[in-house]
Design an enzyme around this catalytic site. Structure first.
Site, short mmCIF file in Angstrom:
data_model
loop_
_atom_site.label_atom_id
_atom_site.label_comp_id
_atom_site.label_asym_id
_atom_site.label_seq_id
_atom_site.Cartn_x
_atom_site.Cartn_y
_atom_site.Cartn_z
N SER A 191 0.70 -1.29 0.02
CA SER A 191 -0.03 0.03 0.07
C SER A 191 0.83 1.24 -0.11
CB SER A 191 -0.87 -0.07 1.41
OG SER A 191 -0.20 -0.59 2.39
N HIS A 206 -3.02 -3.15 -6.19
CA HIS A 206 -3.19 -2.45 -4.82
C HIS A 206 -5.02 -2.72 -4.61
CE1 HIS A 206 -3.64 1.24 -2.10
NE2 HIS A 206 -3.52 0.13 -1.30
N GLU A 233 -6.28 -0.63 -7.88
CA GLU A 233 -5.32 0.09 -8.65
C GLU A 233 -4.25 -0.64 -9.09
OE1 GLU A 233 -4.17 4.48 -6.97
OE2 GLU A 233 -4.18 2.90 -5.43
N ASN A 267 -4.46 6.92 -2.22
CA ASN A 267 -3.77 7.15 -0.88
C ASN A 267 -3.05 8.48 -0.98
OD1 ASN A 267 -4.82 4.85 0.13
ND2 ASN A 267 -2.84 3.79 0.26
P1 NAD Z 1 -1.52 -9.34 7.51
O1 NAD Z 1 -0.46 -9.23 8.49
O2 NAD Z 1 -3.07 -9.74 7.85
O3 NAD Z 1 -0.96 -10.62 6.34
C1 NAD Z 1 0.19 -10.63 6.15
C2 NAD Z 1 0.68 -12.21 6.06
O4 NAD Z 1 2.01 -12.44 5.31
C3 NAD Z 1 0.74 -12.91 7.41
O5 NAD Z 1 -0.22 -14.07 7.25
C4 NAD Z 1 2.12 -13.46 7.35
O6 NAD Z 1 2.38 -14.54 8.07
C5 NAD Z 1 2.48 -13.45 5.98
N1 NAD Z 1 3.89 -13.38 5.83
C6 NAD Z 1 4.80 -12.69 6.24
N2 NAD Z 1 6.11 -12.89 5.70
C7 NAD Z 1 6.00 -13.84 4.82
C8 NAD Z 1 6.75 -14.67 4.05
N3 NAD Z 1 7.84 -14.32 3.91
N4 NAD Z 1 6.04 -15.42 3.11
C9 NAD Z 1 4.82 -15.72 3.19
N5 NAD Z 1 3.96 -15.14 3.98
C10 NAD Z 1 4.67 -14.34 4.79
O7 NAD Z 1 -1.52 -7.97 6.63
P2 NAD Z 1 -2.33 -7.40 5.57
O8 NAD Z 1 -3.31 -6.37 6.25
O9 NAD Z 1 -3.05 -8.58 4.85
O10 NAD Z 1 -1.35 -6.68 4.48
C11 NAD Z 1 -0.77 -7.49 3.64
C12 NAD Z 1 -0.12 -6.39 2.53
O11 NAD Z 1 -1.19 -5.84 1.89
C13 NAD Z 1 0.75 -5.38 3.02
O12 NAD Z 1 1.71 -5.28 2.02
C14 NAD Z 1 -0.27 -4.09 3.20
O13 NAD Z 1 0.49 -3.00 3.08
C15 NAD Z 1 -1.15 -4.53 2.07
N6 NAD Z 1 -2.45 -3.59 2.03
C16 NAD Z 1 -3.13 -3.77 3.14
C17 NAD Z 1 -4.47 -3.06 3.31
C18 NAD Z 1 -5.13 -3.23 4.46
O14 NAD Z 1 -6.31 -2.36 4.68
N7 NAD Z 1 -5.03 -3.97 5.31
C19 NAD Z 1 -5.05 -2.40 2.19
C20 NAD Z 1 -4.20 -2.42 0.87
C21 NAD Z 1 -2.89 -3.15 0.88
#
Ligand code: NAD
Length: 723
Positions: free
Chosen positions: A437, A458, A470, A508
């Site tokens: 993000s 995104h 996006e 964003n």
């Molecule tokens: P989250 O913490 O819920 O999930 C992340 C997952 O990645 C976890 O299950 C973790 O175990 C796993 N992980 C970590 N290292 C790893 C590896 N080396 N190999 C495989 N899996 C691994 O986080 P999230 O909220 O799902 O966010 C994930 C991504 O999405 C981030 O980059 C975040 O910026 C992006 N994002 C989040 C949102 C939001 O609203 N939460 C919105 C848009 C984008």
């Protein structure tokens, strides 16, 4: 005996005393009503009426999956006055009335989408038989375009299915699928598609002979006739409640909703002719509103985006994506997996621990279960879709995956490591898409051996509900990668915009100064709820401070810092946000933020104790609502203009769609660029300059706005199709 004649859109075949009229609009994938088509219908009806050998008629479509898609929206743009639009409605009324009251009973044979004017046509028929297929759905989408049904829908629907059910369908513009349509009495019979034509002909004969009763009166006779409808006090209650609910939900921003209720009410209070006249009048009035213009623009813009391959010039064909892998089975990963399996695309989850993979699969199950509980899918579909998710802690099976979507922790190092590990297992043509993000895609791609196959996807949270995607491209991303990802995004139901790689991407980035400005108002002593309510009244679905609580103060703080680093002064975070974050409040997820939450996480009121963290404490200052609205909305509009100027978005259209679908910029305002066009660039620049004088550096007008103001230009052409 068969006698065939063919006009432009309609062909007529007489079979055993029944005229079978086939609708097949030449050169179009769907059937639509236009003045020319209505004229042709009128002629066909005349011919049928005059031929004494014809006892009944059937209308059927030759387009696969479509009965009638409604009126041709292009014609709405031609209306110059409310009287023009009202006349078009009355023209449609006359044709429908000939169908309803004519000598010959007409049966609608509905297979596929039956929308707007198409459904209104069916309502004028003596009988409706529908094909029992998933493609059959009935809908009155007019209120979504800021209009009301103008071909008799507000008059005939309540008579057929009862007042409450009709208001529900008209005001929510919901899709009614075949089985539900039968249940509520919207259609009379469901049949297998292979016998639709034969049954329709059969029913036309039975109606003609009197074996099936033909209802031509204007009294309520619906399958679900409600006691309330016949009782003036009951009706008054229903109308009052509908008006109250509508006003509460729409905050008065969508006048067509109230107009639709008024048109329905006119049909109950007056004569049949008065009801139709009122529908035509209100249709005309609504067709002239700015709200309708903006909603029609959004319709065109989304339709145009669906055909946009995502690259300029000759677009290379998208690669087939028959399965995907999702890295990270957390919150976003499981959302992405869920919407993919919903479309029949198998997903391979990879996370670091087996229990995390299991948690991700569980989250997908919950999303699918919810659809099953709401009867959007059958048990079989639920099981089939869930069966498409598999999990691993290794990279097994990655060699055959054409697209990997990465959603691991938001850390550059982790993302780069994962990218390198994955690449080593992928086929050379496979695409690596990251759902970061905040991290520039090119920085992640720097770790890649083939950065031309790295791209940003995104998604917004919750993934299964938010419509926007996006797609972020770097100067190195290969065109074939773009077209593949754009097409895949669409397949999983998203509206896709292409954005160039830059901090905050587009959505964003324009959100940042808006949220910051809300923080600055807090710094100036304005109350949390005063700010949120002002922006709610402007038309945003949630206020900016409420949004910070929802997103999480830690995430908002982190992305705020990134934006301040990239764009300097105008994005400098407010002190208020820093202080609240510093006090350890995380927002909803920590059950403590700017608002209070009950033990089930339901938001209550403003947490007054938050003011103790600010200078001035609980004593809050008053500021006129329109000043709050101007500051926040123009901070966003100005940043959107900068994004267009810098080529971050390719067009005003993409910028408007991104703001409306990604943030909830009020749809009735069309989006930031439409907003500028409506106000005039000169006026917007003047307002920005006045604000900049008071808050130096935060409202300096974007060069593109100044230039447009100087030249008197608009972002969109002022006549014809807007997008
Ligand atoms: P989250 O913490 O819920 O999930 C992340 C997952 O990645 C976890 O299950 C973790 O175990 C796993 N992980 C970590 N290292 C790893 C590896 N080396 N190999 C495989 N899996 C691994 O986080 P999230 O909220 O799902 O966010 C994930 C991504 O999405 C981030 O980059 C975040 O910026 C992006 N994002 C989040 C949102 C939001 O609203 N939460 C919105 C848009 C984008």
């Amino acid at each position: 005996m068969s006698d065939t004649t063919k006009g432009q859109a309609l062909s007529l075949e007489v079979e055993d005393g029944v005229a079978v009229v086939t609708f097949d609009l030449p050169g179009e994938s769907v059937n639509k009503f236009s003045p020319a088509v209505i004229e042709e219908f009128t002629q066909v009806v005349e011919r049928i009426e005059q031929d004494a050998a014809i006892k009944g008629a059937v209308l059927i479509s030759a387009k696969p999956g479509i009965f009638i898609a409604g009126a041709d929206i292009d014609q709405f743009l031609e209306f110059r006055t409310a009287a023009d639009a009202a006349a078009a409605s009355a023209f449609g009324h006359a044709m429908m009335q000939r169908i309803e009251k004519g000598r010959v009973p007409v049966v609608a044979a509905i297979d596929g989408a039956c929308l707007g004017g198409g459904l209104e046509f069916s309502l004028a028929c003596a009988y409706r038989v529908a094909a029992d297929t998933p493609k059959t759905m009935l809908q009155l989408p007019e209120t979504q375009l800021g209009l009301i049904p103008g071909a008799g829908g507000t008059q005939r629907l309540p008579r057929l299915i009862g007042l409450q059910a009709a208001l529900d369908i008209i005001l929510t513009a919901k899709n009614v699928r075949a089985k539900k349509a039968l249940q509520v009495g919207l259609v009379d019979e469901l049949v297998h598609p292979s016998i639709l034509r034969a049954i329709a002909i059969q029913r036309a004969k039975e109606l003609a002979s009197g074996a099936v009763a033909r209802k031509r009166d204007s009294r309520p006779h619906g399958a679900k006739e409600l006691l309330l409808d016949d009782n003036p006090i009951g009706r008054a209650v229903v109308f009052r409640q509908a008006r109250e609910m509508t006003l509460k939900k729409s905050k008065g921003h969508y006048p067509a909703l109230l107009a639709a209720i008024d048109a329905v009410a006119a049909g109950f209070h007056g004569t049949e002719a008065e009801g139709f006249a009122e529908e035509a009048r209100l249709f005309g009035q609504m067709a002239m509103t700015a709200v309708s213009r903006e909603l029609i623009f959004l319709f065109y813009a989304t339709t145009a985006l669906k055909k946009d391959p995502g690259v300029a010039g000759v677009a290379p064909p998208a690669l087939p994506v028959d399965r995907i892998a999702v890295l990270g089975s957390g919150f976003m990963g499981s959302g992405i997996a869920a919407i993919s399996v919903m479309k029949g695309i198998p997903v391979r989850f990879k996370d670091t621990e087996a229990d995390r993979v299991a948690k991700g699969v569980g989250a997908v199950r919950d999303i699918l279960k919810d659809r099953f509980t709401k009867r959007q899918i059958t048990r079989q579909q639920f099981e089939d879709q869930l069966g498409l998710v598999a999990g691993t802690t290794q990279y097994t099976g990655f060699g055959h995956v054409p697209l990997v979507i990465e959603a691991v922790f938001e850390e550059l190092g982790v993302k780069q490591t994962v990218l390198k590990e994955t690449e080593a297992r992928l086929s050379p043509s496979a695409i690596f898409a990251t759902n970061t993000s905040t991290i520039p895609i090119s920085r992640i791609a720097a770790a890649s051996r083939r950065p031309e196959r790295v791209i940003g996807m995104h998604f917004f949270s919750p993934v299964h509900k938010m419509p926007l995607l996006e797609v972020i491209v770097t100067p190195q991303t290969a065109p074939e990668v773009v077209t593949t990802v754009v097409e895949f995004g669409r397949r999983i139901g998203k509206t896709v915009i292409i954005v160039n790689d830059s901090p905050g991407f587009y959505v964003n980035r324009i959100l940042a100064p808006y949220v910051n400005e809300a923080g600055k108002l807090l710094d100036e002593g304005i109350a949390v709820d005063v700010i949120d309510k002002a922006m709610g009244a402007f038309g945003f679905p949630v206020g900016p401070i409420n949004l910070i609580d929802e997103v999480g103060l830690d995430i908002a703080g982190k992305s705020g810092a990134i934006m301040a680093e990239a764009f300097g002064g105008r994005m400098q975070p407010s002190e208020a946000l820093q202080k609240v974050l510093g006090a350890g409040r995380l927002g909803r997820k920590g059950n403590q933020g700017f608002y209070t939450y009950d033990e089930r996480g339901k938001r209550e009121g403003v947490d007054e104790s938050v003011y103790e963290l600010f200078p001035g404490g609980k004593k809050r200052r008053e500021v006129p609502r329109d000043e709050i609205q101007r500051r926040l909305s123009l901070a966003m509009v100005n940043e959107a203009a900068r994004c267009l100027e810098e080529g971050i978005v390719r067009s005003a259209r993409d910028g408007d769609i991104g703001a409306v679908f990604g943030i909830g910029f009020p749809p009735f305002r069309g989006g930031p660029f439409r907003h500028v066009d409506a106000a005039g660039a000169g006026e917007v620049v003047a307002q920005l300059e006045a604000l900049d004088a008071k808050h130096p550096g935060r409202f300096t007008p974007a060069a593109i706005l100044r230039e447009m103001a100087r030249a008197g230009r608009t972002f969109y052409p002022q006549t014809g199709k807007p997008a």
